[in-house]
Design an enzyme around this catalytic site. Structure first.
Site, PDB file in Angstrom:
ATOM      1  N   CYS A  71       0.847  -1.205   0.000  1.00 55.68           N
ATOM      2  CA  CYS A  71       0.000   0.000   0.000  1.00 55.68           C
ATOM      3  C   CYS A  71       0.877   1.248   0.000  1.00 55.68           C
ATOM      4  O   CYS A  71       1.535   1.537  -0.983  1.00 55.68           O
ATOM      5  CB  CYS A  71      -0.969  -0.059   1.183  1.00 55.68           C
ATOM      6  SG  CYS A  71      -2.369   1.045   0.993  1.00 55.68           S
ATOM      7  N   HIS A  80      -3.416  -5.730   0.905  1.00 56.35           N
ATOM      8  CA  HIS A  80      -2.763  -5.931   2.205  1.00 56.35           C
ATOM      9  C   HIS A  80      -2.696  -7.421   2.581  1.00 56.35           C
ATOM     10  O   HIS A  80      -3.618  -7.905   3.240  1.00 56.35           O
ATOM     11  CB  HIS A  80      -3.551  -5.203   3.296  1.00 56.35           C
ATOM     12  CG  HIS A  80      -3.413  -3.726   3.270  1.00 56.35           C
ATOM     13  ND1 HIS A  80      -2.433  -3.058   3.962  1.00 56.35           N
ATOM     14  CD2 HIS A  80      -4.126  -2.765   2.623  1.00 56.35           C
ATOM     15  CE1 HIS A  80      -2.556  -1.754   3.763  1.00 56.35           C
ATOM     16  NE2 HIS A  80      -3.579  -1.548   2.948  1.00 56.35           N
ATOM     17  N   GLU A 124      -1.024  -8.728   4.881  1.00 59.49           N
ATOM     18  CA  GLU A 124      -0.959  -8.890   6.346  1.00 59.49           C
ATOM     19  C   GLU A 124      -2.346  -8.845   6.976  1.00 59.49           C
ATOM     20  O   GLU A 124      -2.525  -9.243   8.119  1.00 59.49           O
ATOM     21  CB  GLU A 124      -0.036  -7.817   6.944  1.00 59.49           C
ATOM     22  CG  GLU A 124      -0.644  -6.438   7.183  1.00 59.49           C
ATOM     23  CD  GLU A 124      -0.792  -5.590   5.908  1.00 59.49           C
ATOM     24  OE1 GLU A 124      -0.618  -6.132   4.790  1.00 59.49           O
ATOM     25  OE2 GLU A 124      -1.096  -4.385   6.039  1.00 59.49           O
TER      26      GLU A 124
END
Lengths: 227, 751
Positions: A89, A202, A204
């Protein structure tokens, strides 16, 4: 097998640093530590993660200030040595501003921030970032950005395509739409040497069944296995 | 100074006389400004205080002198949940982007000032109809402001509500709620104690923005409101993010004695409140304050509402250690004064005294008023209307089928999907959000605890207009029901009381009755109201807003596995309607159906039984805990048909529902399908053999469980006896529900 050590860079305004740290630490064989933006060295770390957020408030232009942070010299050295760098990002935006990746991320086509879990196509699985996926697989990973529309000149785009450097694309199958107007539905690209990946989604945030998807976890596992 | 200046600042003649009496002299300009903001309703609660003491917790806290920035409830032995809601209605009316953004910033500061890490933001929004371009402009920019600020600070915006009604045209409501997690042994206080302790100013430099913002919030909006734009503060979420990290780090050092954020009334409020709370005085020099413009006067510095600032009282001798933390985060950190023992707030300008006021004169001695109340004349007429006398939709001059009515309700922006809004908020950062926006309540896991929390904010102004007492109760009931539907036990409430001009007896009557209703419901559910905010003067020349208390609720899940979502999980699951009590009015009064199909907003609001609501809450928890319920969804605006449609749309699974005439009792079908009778929820179970178990469990809580159908297929089909009354493909319902807001917002927002 030795533990793989991840550095998670922290700029003022980073806000996905903690999520990256927790996710990496939850994977067996991986360690993660924060590295403050004023540090001058990244020696001893195997992988550097440039996390999401709004570094320096994203004032001026996303990532435009962060590229001048003291830690960036060390990041360039790390990348030039062929070691892995993952920009997520805002991290992707910073890597583009720092010219570690080509192109730029501009305002989403509809000019609004968008946060949503989207389907992605994994283009290939013979890279250090994607070996735990199947080529052509559709995975589900959240996006959360206002400036995620990837743009570049035609020659660079052709080069990216030819060299197979587009690792993730937004799926447009089964009614899914390109969420931000990115060229060639690009969600993530890597450097010519293949050791620097920038992606808007993302991974994560998709590393826990409780959160709806574990698809992002395999990206970190791929990295671990490559080292 | 003279009376004229005092009046211009919003004080009245008697108050001005009282100030002279307190000081035994004429106030200076700076002093007068300080009194004007601290004695405004916004800061001093001069009209609402007597009514707020109806809240048990408020009363007790007031008696013990323990009113803090935001209340706390226990999550487990170690961790506490801090939460509060606050309005930013007036600023959002004139400058929607910054007004909404700074609303988010302000409430977050209330949370981390207590040493809590903010883990979630919510908001409750009201706008006028989207057919009006100015309302579209306000809606677009309020949402963009929340998105801008909330996303940058890295706190997920996880839940909320948006409703539309003509009374909010030009006076939108922007209520922002924040939730944080704190170690219970390390809750930070806001008292300035320790004579001689240094006072540290941290955060953004002080500018000329927001001067007299609190005073502006305490008057009605009018044609000249646009000129109040300079009263609106500018937000810098990047600065706030740094302030969050630096403040939490500084508090963890143990060297901070007391801390307060600078919100309304800025330096004035933070100095006099911390001193007043500590039973001390405070002396600061405004020339030591970091300024954006060097030539600011003491008056401007004391009244500025520049955002992202804090006042810390630091342990004597630990100045450098604390300063270093803030400097590391790139923030201003300037020592501006010391705690004194004389009870006075003394303001110097380069040494020269420009104000010297007893701290308590600004806080505790703020006059309180017992205002007149009078029931509005319209109430009797409104309540006298009986919606059951209306023709059924197919009997109207332009006849409608029940299916058409359902599609219209799904297309109503109040009921429709809010994805257009929630997609603009980062709802996932911090990776704790288990139930994303769109659920009955958001569910978050909490790192460091086995437990999870559910959070939601709710309100219904239409019910409150018809009967503010019942409406206040209904808001609490609905918020708690939403929490219980997710499997969480309601554990604490915060309220935002949005009302019209309290100086008009009808407006104050609404306020008083609603607070009575809220307080009674909270006590009946044994859920404390731990914090809140009052916003008066929500009226424009066109009239007052609907009286709109919004209730934020926090619930606790002992185990994450108990969490239940609204979307059907599978085909072939039995669907049950749980009903805690019956409502002979059918719940049509003040309903969305009545407004949309019949163009009427009248009748008595749905009946509310606090005992019944409590039984239902307990049943829902027990059903989740015993692994009986598979999914659960609250019935609210649009009634049973809308709730079923939502479960279908969210899951992509249809349902075949068979209602009996007995269920309708003597009510018309429209009441059965679209009535908003309270005390109800929809659950599914995995297997037919679970039906009897659930029925038995329901019985033990005195709740009726009606088996009304089964999930499956690609349509929603609702039959009564043997006649189909609604039959709609999922695609048609989704289309209406999902496109309602984007379609309206694709029109120009030029204002």
């Amino acid at each position: 097998m030795a533990t793989v050590r991840f550095a998670v860079l922290r700029f003022p305004g980073s806000n996905c640093d903690q999520d990256a740290l927790y996710t990496i630490r939850s994977i067996e064989g991986c360690e993660a530590e924060y590295v403050w933006h004023e540090e001058k060295t990244l020696r001893g770390f195997d992988v550097v993660v440039v996390p999401g957020g709004f570094s320096y408030g994203d004032y001026l232009r996303c990532g435009a200030v962060a590229r001048f942070a003291p830690v960036m010299d060390a990041l360039h050295q790390h990348a030039e040595a062929g070691r892995p760098v993952l920009g997520i990002c805002n991290g992707f935006q910073i890597l583009c501003e720092a010219h570690l990746l080509p192109g730029a991320l501009v305002r989403n086509a509809d000019c609004r921030f968008i946060c949503r879990i989207v389907p992605l196509e994994v283009e290939r699985n013979d890279t250090m970032f994607t070996s735990a996926y199947t080529a052509g697989e559709t995975i589900h990973v959240p996006i959360a950005h206002g400036e995620g529309c990837f743009v570049t000149d035609e020659a660079t785009l052709a080069e990216l395509e030819e060299q197979g450097r587009i690792l993730f694309r937004y799926s447009v199958k089964d009614g899914a739409k390109n969420p931000n107007g990115s060229m060639a539905n690009i969600a993530g690209i890597c450097s010519s040497k293949g050791n620097v990946l920038g992606m808007m989604p993302h991974p994560e945030r998709a590393a826990d069944k409780l959160l709806g998807s574990e698809d992002g976890r395999r990206l970190f596992i791929s990295l671990k296995n490559s080292l | 100074m003279n009376l004229q200046t005092a009046l211009e600042m919003g004080l009245n003649k008697a108050e001005y006389a009282q100030i002279i009496d307190l000081l035994q002299r004429e106030p200076t300009l700076t002093e007068l400004g300080m009194f004007a903001v601290m004695w405004s309703e916004h800061c001093g609660y001069k009209y609402s205080r007597p009514i707020l003491s109806l809240f048990k917790n408020y009363r007790e806290a007031q008696e013990q002198g323990a009113l803090e920035n935001a209340g706390v409830i226990a999550l487990d032995d170690d961790l506490g949940i801090v939460f509060k809601v606050e309005s930013h209605n007036h600023p959002s009316a004139v400058e929607p982007f910054q007004g909404a953004a700074t609303g988010v910033g302000g409430i977050l500061r209330d949370i981390f000032t207590m040493g809590a890490r903010p883990v979630a933001s919510l908001n409750s929004l009201r706008f006028g109809p989207l057919s009006n371009p100015h309302n579209r402009y306000l809606f677009e920019h309020v949402v963009a402001g929340i998105s801008h600020y909330g996303n940058c600070v890295g706190v997920p915006t996880v839940a909320g509500e948006v409703m539309f009604h003509a009374s909010y045209s030009g006076n939108p409501l922007v209520n922002a709620m924040a939730v944080g997690v704190v170690e219970r042994s390390r809750i930070a206080g806001a008292a300035a104690t320790g004579i001689g302790n240094p006072v540290l100013y941290v955060g953004s430099a002080t500018g000329r923005d927001g001067i007299h913002g609190a005073t502006f919030a305490s008057v009605e909006l009018g044609p000249d409101s646009e000129s109040r734009r300079p009263n609106v503060q500018m937000g810098d979420p990047f600065m706030e993010k740094l302030l969050i990290e630096a403040t939490l780090e500084a508090l963890a050092s143990g060297y901070i004695v007391g801390i307060q954020d600078m919100g309304a009334a800025g330096l004035t409020c933070s100095t006099c409140e911390t001193a007043s709370k500590g039973g001390t005085g405070m002396e600061i020099d405004v020339r030591k304050v970091p300024l954006r413009e060097a030539d600011m006067t003491p008056y401007e510095i004391m009244l500025s509402e520049s955002q992202e600032r804090m006042l810390c009282i630091v342990q004597d001798g630990k100045e450098e250690a604390v300063q270093a933390i803030f400097k590391k985060w790139g923030l201003h950190a300037a020592f501006v004064g010391r705690v004194t023992d004389d009870g006075l707030v003394r303001i110097r300008d380069n040494g020269e005294i420009v104000a010297e006021v007893p701290a308590r004169a600004l806080t505790d001695m703020c006059p309180t008023y017992h205002l007149d109340t009078r029931e509005p004349e319209e109430i009797k007429t409104l309540q006298g209307f009986d919606p059951l006398q209306l023709p059924e939709p197919h009997q109207l001059s332009e006849p409608l089928t029940y299916s058409q009515c359902l599609l219209r309700l799904l297309d109503s922006p109040t009921i429709a999907s809010k994805q257009w809004v929630t997609d603009q908020y980062d709802s996932m950062v911090q990776t704790q959000t288990l139930f994303l926006p769109g659920a009955d309540a958001a569910v978050l896991r909490i790192r460091g605890s086995e437990k999870a929390i559910a959070v939601k904010i709710d309100g219904n102004g239409r019910y409150c207009r018809l009967d503010p007492f019942a409406g206040g109760q209904a808001a609490v009931a609905e918020a708690c029901r939403n929490i219980a539907c997710t499997g969480a036990r309601p554990a604490g409430l915060t309220d935002n009381l949005n009302f019209a001009n309290p100086e008009k007896p009808a407006g104050f009557w609404q306020f008083q009755r609603a607070v009575q209703g809220i307080a009674q419901a909270a006590e009946a559910f044994e859920v404390p109201v731990v914090s809140g905010n009052v916003s008066f003067y929500n009226e424009t020349p066109e009239g007052p807003i609907l009286p709109t208390p919004t209730i934020g609720a926090v619930g606790i899940l002992d185990r994450i596995e108990h969490a239940r979502g609204a979307a059907f999980t599978d085909a072939g699951c039995p669907v049950l309607l749980l009903q805690a009590y019956s409502d002979p009015s059918g719940g049509l009064g003040g309903s969305e159906f009545l407004s949309l199909i019949h163009g009427k907003e009248a009748g008595k609001p749905p009946l509310l039984s606090l005992e019944g609501e409590r039984n239902l809450q307990q049943l829902l928890l027990a059903a989740a805990k015993n692994n009986l319920s598979a999914t659960c969804h609250d019935l609210s605006e649009g009634g049973l048909a809308v709730a079923l449609a939502e479960c279908c749309i969210l899951s992509g699974i249809g349902a075949y529902i068979l209602l009996t005439q007995a269920m309708a009792e003597t009510l018309p079908l429209s009441a059965l399908l679209f009535g908003e009778a309270q005390g109800r929820a929809l659950v599914t179970v995995n297997d037919e053999k679970d039906i009897a178990r659930l029925e038995k469990l329901a019985q033990s809580f005195n709740v009726h469980a009606h088996w009304i159908g089964t999930t499956g297929g690609q349509e929603l089909r609702i039959a009564v006896a043997t006649t189909d009354c609604i039959r709609l493909p999922l695609g048609d319902m989704s289309e209406a529900w999902e496109s309602a807001i984007p379609r309206r917002m694709s029109l120009s927002t030029a204002s």
